[in-house]
Structures are given as structure tokens and as C-alpha cells.
Scaffold this motif. Structure first.
Motif, PDB file in Angstrom:
ATOM      1  N   LEU A 172       0.794  -1.155   0.544  1.00 11.07           N
ATOM      2  CA  LEU A 172       0.352  -0.139  -0.089  1.00 11.07           C
ATOM      3  C   LEU A 172       1.046   1.464   0.084  1.00 11.07           C
ATOM      4  N   PRO A 173       1.660   1.217  -1.179  1.00  7.94           N
ATOM      5  CA  PRO A 173       2.372   3.214  -1.024  1.00  7.94           C
ATOM      6  C   PRO A 173       1.530   4.250  -0.658  1.00  7.94           C
ATOM      7  N   GLY A 174       3.042   3.989   0.017  1.00  5.53           N
ATOM      8  CA  GLY A 174       2.364   5.717   0.789  1.00  5.53           C
ATOM      9  C   GLY A 174       1.861   5.750   2.241  1.00  5.53           C
ATOM     10  N   GLN A 175       1.668   4.655   2.360  1.00  3.92           N
ATOM     11  CA  GLN A 175       0.698   4.432   3.318  1.00  3.92           C
ATOM     12  C   GLN A 175       1.200   3.648   4.915  1.00  3.92           C
ATOM     13  N   PRO A 176       2.018   3.744   5.852  1.00 12.37           N
ATOM     14  CA  PRO A 176       2.619   2.840   6.296  1.00 12.37           C
ATOM     15  C   PRO A 176       1.460   2.020   7.288  1.00 12.37           C
ATOM     16  N   LEU A 177       2.087   0.622   8.096  1.00 12.18           N
ATOM     17  CA  LEU A 177       1.218   0.116   8.644  1.00 12.18           C
ATOM     18  C   LEU A 177       0.506   1.046   9.615  1.00 12.18           C
ATOM     19  N   ASP A 178      -1.009   0.616  10.186  1.00 10.83           N
ATOM     20  CA  ASP A 178      -1.184   1.768  11.407  1.00 10.83           C
ATOM     21  C   ASP A 178      -1.844   0.694  12.020  1.00 10.83           C
ATOM     22  N   LEU A 179      -1.591   0.174  13.586  1.00 13.13           N
ATOM     23  CA  LEU A 179      -2.181  -0.501  13.986  1.00 13.13           C
ATOM     24  C   LEU A 179      -2.817  -0.198  15.661  1.00 13.13           C
ATOM     25  N   GLN A 180      -3.341   0.481  15.143  1.00 16.64           N
ATOM     26  CA  GLN A 180      -4.876   1.730  16.383  1.00 16.64           C
ATOM     27  C   GLN A 180      -4.636   0.912  17.444  1.00 16.64           C
ATOM     28  N   PHE A 181      -5.809  -0.083  16.753  1.00 11.89           N
ATOM     29  CA  PHE A 181      -6.174  -0.976  17.706  1.00 11.89           C
ATOM     30  C   PHE A 181      -5.339  -1.481  19.020  1.00 11.89           C
ATOM     31  N   LEU A 182      -4.324  -2.093  18.462  1.00  9.18           N
ATOM     32  CA  LEU A 182      -3.932  -2.031  19.800  1.00  9.18           C
ATOM     33  C   LEU A 182      -2.757  -0.835  20.583  1.00  9.18           C
TER      34      LEU A 182
END
Length: 565
Positions: A172-182
Motif C-alpha cells: 500500500l504505497p505511501g501508507q504505513p502500517l497502522d495498528l491503532q487498535f493495539l
């Protein structure tokens, strides 16, 4: 040479053999311990062989992500926030060329210990199955044991592209992994993935939820999922060749077969390409597919591809509902008809690591109540049957191990030990000394049933004849709670009856003339039916021109060997 019915005993290695009493839920390896390769001794293997099993499926062998620190052995540190539980999922592979260090007594010698287990298993007359996990791998995958000529996954990927045929991953270019639920749960997230990769359960977003397989990333087999699933299989994608190398690597260690995790999430074209190559180099090796889409069953069996497929959404689901009283037993006939031409390729089971235990509060609450379903499961045809470790002891799966929670399943994410199996282990003696009378009784039932699958030629090789049609108008046969069928091989003639009622019932079964003709059996005026599962082998005298009347215990069944006088 006798062709055996495949009978599989499934062992989740981390738990099987662990003699430690768990100290606390969500405990560490040091607190709760782990089973080891060396715990599978000649003694227990001989017990399994004597119990009628032909294959052992060792679950959790491949190195997978965990929160345990093995950096002193040169194993890369994992990130606990992207590991499910302290022990991690056995299907979040962190190194396809390594075995899990939790399972070794001497971590430096872990591969040698596994190879010794293969040798012991074969010495006992049993065959070895392990998992092949092709659809996804651990987020923080890094192999330190791969052969020098093998590339790392993602090493040559163009991460600026969402999809490229020879990329190993989807991005997903330009999008870092986001583990907001954690973070919402107060968990510190140190793992960085930029750009984010697609998550293992076909989740093409940089924000997977806690219900996604967030500990894994999806492998790219040359199919562009976001553009109509367009296929780019010519030339052969890089991932295909990498996975073929992995299969060859493990097959060369004298593995007898692979259980292929989530096989339908990988393009069928890959399987049709790779499996014949593996079988050509390693004759006799078998492939089991974990699969849940009946519409593609026959495609996965065609062209010398898979040997056997899960029958989860078919026979398992129906038998579970029948055993629970949610559906009539006559529905078994209808579901068998949907796989009639391929039934001998379906793998039958009533428990595995993904499903709730029969004795759990969420299923039947008692292992004894699963007898009728297990008799049908094991005896319905020549196809394989599987038993999950502890099933034969009535293990309830009601512990609250940690990440898994009290859900009726035995956790695959936590360091733990299973009470019934730990007592059966009895410090390596593998005997019944610490088992309850109920556990001993159930274990002996499974012992008899699984052994009969190969001792009786009619069960091992014979044909199947459904008696439900012949008894449809039989007012003395309860088609809501009873199920009956015949297995025969033109020499032996076996009548199998299951009673799914919570009460003992008299079962009246008509065997039509057509059934005798079908099995080329010469009728006589008298016949005797000898029960094979019961401890009391009292023969029942009856006339083939009249129905057979027998009493079957609640939630139980019997196999009758019929001889004509």
C-alpha cells in the motif's frame, strides 16, 4: 499388499508432552513450559501405532513468530505487539527453513532433534505429516537458516508498486502500517512497516483490525486482487519458485505428506504446477488441503493435484448439528450426496486445532456424547479420518490460557499444558494410571474404533450403502435421531448404526434385498450379527427377511459383523 485407510493423530507439539503445570494465563515459556520434540518418545509412538493410527500430523513444527527472545542463538528478535499470544500462532511463519526453537531441548540442535523425531516416527511404523503454510507469513519474517542461494522474501520487490507479478508481497504505497487498535488498548507499537503490506486474510488496508490476521502478510502469487483478480502466471512468478524450494527442502527430510494451510487462498494454478513436481521427485508423498469452498473441491483434486480435502463445511458441520439436536440425522445422507463421487478424497474429523472440543461447553459438554458422530466419521467410507490429541480423553478445551480465552478450543497461541494429556503422559510413562474411569473408557472406545478402521477389510477398502432410503417409511426407525449404513467388500458385511438420541433406543433396521445383491451376498434363512465395539460380543440371531432389532445406548453406536448361516 494391504492398502490401509489413513488414520491421522494430530499433535500440537508445543502442548503435547508439556509436563509443566501452567502457572498463569498468558504466561511465558519459562513460566508455563513447552512440549519438546524429544517428548515424542518411542513409548508414545508405539502407543499411537497400537491404537490404530497410520500417520502423525505434527502441528507447529515450522519456526513461527513468538514473544520469546532467542537472539542469543542468532534468531532475530520479534515484536510482541504483532504476535498473537506469548507463544504466537504456528501459522505466522517467521522462517520457512527452520523449526521452532520452543520445541528443542538444545536450541542449537533443534533441526537434528526434529530429524530424530522423523526417524523415531518411521521406526514405529507411522508416517509423518507437517504443515505447509503458503498463503501468508509472519509480518517480521526473516530467514537466517535458508540455503545461501535462496533469496529472502521481498528482497527484490519494488515497494513503490501495489502489485507487480514478481513481487513477493502486496503493498500500500505511501501508507504505513497502522495498528491503532493495539494503541487503543495501551499497547506500545514499536514495529514499523512502511509501506504497509496486505494482511494475510486478503485484507488490503494499512489498518487491519484485531479480527484480521494482523500478525501475517499475504504472499503474492501473481494475482492482482484489486484489479479483477487478473492473473500473471507466465512467466512463472518468483513466489511460486520460492515455495517450490521450500516444499523440496522439507520433502527431502523424509516427510510423508503436507497439510496445506488455507489452500484455496492460493491460486489453483500454483498447486497444479508444484504438486506434480514434488510427487515426481518424492513418490508416495501426499497433500492434504485445508479448504472450505465446496464449489472448487473437484478442481483441487483434478490433474494429480491434492490427494485429500477437508470435509469441514460438509460432513463435520452436519454431524455437529445432528449431535447437538439441531438437524435430523437424515441430513447426513443429503450432505454425503454432495460429495458422492469424491467422498473417498475427503478428510473426516470431529475435532482439530481450529474447532471447538466435543466435550466443551460450546459443543456437547461430554466426550461420551460424541461417540455416535465419531463412529459415522470414522466408518462412512475409505477416506482418511483424523483425531486431535486429547479428543480420545474427552479434553474439554475450557481453560483460559491467555490470548485464546475460554472458547472451547485448546489454545494455539499460548504456552500451556493440557490437563488430560498431561495426566496421560504421567511423566513420560504414557499410561492410564492418572486417568479417570470416564477418560479410560472413552480412550478405549477410540482405540477400538480406530483399530477397526484397518482391521476390518470392509471398513478399510469396502463400499458404502446408505440404509436411510430403505427405512424412510419404517415407522420403527427414527430418521430424526438414528443413522444406519452398510460397509462391505463382497466378503464381509458390516452394519453400522448410530443413535444421536440422548436416550437409549431400540433401533429397527430393514436391510433391503437390493443391499444383499449390491454386495453379492447370498442370503440364507438365518444370520447372526456380532457387535465389534461392545465389550460383550453376544451374537444376535435374526432372519434376513425381517428387520434387525437392537438396543443402542444414548449418543452411541455399534458396528455389527453379519454372517449368514
Amino acid at each position: 499388499m494391504q492398502k490401509n485407510k489413513i488414520t491421522v493423530y494430530q499433535i500440537f507439539k508445543r502442548l503435547f508432552g508439556n509436563k509443566n503445570l501452567p502457572k498463569r494465563p498468558n504466561g511465558t515459556l519459562e513460566e508455563n513450559g513447552s512440549g519438546k520434540f524429544n517428548d515424542i518418545t518411542d513409548n508414545v509412538l508405539e502407543v499411537l501405532k497400537e491404537s490404530g493410527y497410520t500417520h502423525v500430523w505434527y502441528i507447529g513444527v515450522l519456526a513461527h513468530a513468538s514473544a520469546t527472545d532467542y537472539t542469543r542463538y542468532g534468531i532475530p528478535q520479534q515484536f510482541p505487539e504483532i504476535v498473537k499470544g506469548k507463544a504466537g500462532s504456528p501459522y505466522a511463519i517467521r522462517d520457512y527453513y527452520d523449526v521452532d526453537p520452543d520445541l528443542a531441548v538444545n536450541v542449537k540442535e533443534r533441526m537434528s532433534e526434529f530429524e530424530a523425531l522423523i526417524t523415531r516416527t518411521h521406526k514405529a511404523g507411522l508416517k509423518v505429516l507437517i504443515d505447509f503454510v503458503p498463503n501468508h507469513l509472519a509480518r517480521n519474517y526473516r530467514s537466517v537458516t535458508k540455503p545461501p542461494h535462496v533469496n529472502e522474501f521481498g528482497e527484490k520487490d519494488d515497494t513503490s508498486l501495489a502489485f507487480a507479478p514478481n513481487n513477493n508481497f502486496y503493498y500500500l504505497p505511501g501508507q504505513p502500517l497502522d495498528l491503532q487498535f493495539l494503541q487503543d488498548k495501551g499497547i506500545e507499537v514499536n514495529y514499523v512497516e512502511n509501506p504497509a503490506k496486505a494482511t494475510g486474510n486478503d485484507c488490503f488496508t494499512n489498518r487491519p483490525s484485531e479480527y484480521d490476521w494482523y500478525d501475517t502478510v499475504k504472499l503474492n502469487y501473481g494475482m492482482d486482487y484489486l484489479n479483477g483478480r487478473r492473473k500473471f502466471f507466465d512467466p512463472i512468478p518468483h513466489t511460486w519458485k520460492m515455495m517450490r524450494n521450500i516444499l523440496f527442502y522439507w520433502a527431502a527430510k523424509d516427510i510423508d505428506g503436507f497439510r496445506c494451510d488455507m489452500a484455496e487462498m492460493v491460486p489453483l494454478e500454483f498447486w497444479k504446477w508444484v504438486i506434480p513436481q514434488v510427487k515426481a521427485q518424492f513418490p508416495g508423498i501426499i497433500f492434504f488441503a485445508e479448504i472450505y469452498n465446496p464449489s472448487v473441491y473437484r478442481d483441487f483434486l483434478a490433474d494429480n493435484t491434492f490427494d485429500y480435502l477437508y470435509d469441514k463445511v460438509g460432513l463435520y458441520d452436519v454431524l455437529r448439528d445432528v449431535a447437538c439436536g439441531y438437524r435430523p440425522s437424515s441430513d447426513i445422507t443429503f450432505i454425503l450426496n454432495t460429495v458422492g463421487d469424491i467422498q473417498h478424497h475427503m478428510i473426516n474429523f470431529m475435532e482439530n486445532h481450529d474447532e471447538q472440543r466435543i466435550a466443551s461447553d460450546f459443543f456437547l459438554k461430554s466426550g461420551e456424547k460424541g461417540k455416535a458422530a465419531m463412529i459415522v466419521t470414522a466408518c462412512i467410507n475409505v477416506n482418511p479420518v483424523m483425531v486431535y490429541f486429547g479428543q480420545e480423553l474427552g479434553e474439554r478445551g475450557m481453560d483460559e490460557e491467555g490470548f485464546s480465552g475460554r472458547d472451547g478450543r485448546t489454545s494455539i497461541f499460548d504456552y500451556w499444558s493440557v490437563d488430560t494429556v498431561r495426566r496421560w503422559n504421567n511423566n513420560g510413562r504414557w499410561n492410564e494410571d492418572l486417568l479417570t474411569e470416564e477418560e479410560k473408557s472413552l480412550r478405549r472406545f477410540y482405540h477400538k474404533l480406530i483399530r477397526l478402521c484397518n482391521l476390518e477389510k470392509a471398513l478399510r477398502e469396502g463400499l458404502f450403502y446408505d440404509l436411510m432410503y430403505a427405512n424412510y417409511e419404517n415407522m420403527e426407525f427414527n430418521s430424526m435421531k438414528q443413522y444406519a449404513f452398510i460397509r462391505g467388500d463382497y466378503t464381509d458385511f458390516l452394519l453400522v448404526i448410530a443413535n444421536f438420541s440422548n436416550e437409549e433406543e431400540e433401533v429397527t433396521v430393514w436391510i433391503p434385498d437390493h443391499a444383499y445383491d449390491f454386495f453379492k451376498v447370498m442370503q440364507h434363512e438365518r444370520a447372526i450379527a456380532v457387535p465389534l465395539l461392545s465389550d460383550e460380543k453376544f451374537p444376535i440371531d435374526f432372519s434376513p427377511t425381517n428387520p434387525l432389532k437392537v438396543k443402542i445406548k444414548a449418543n452411541d453406536g455399534e458396528i455389527y459383523k453379519i454372517s449368514f448361516l
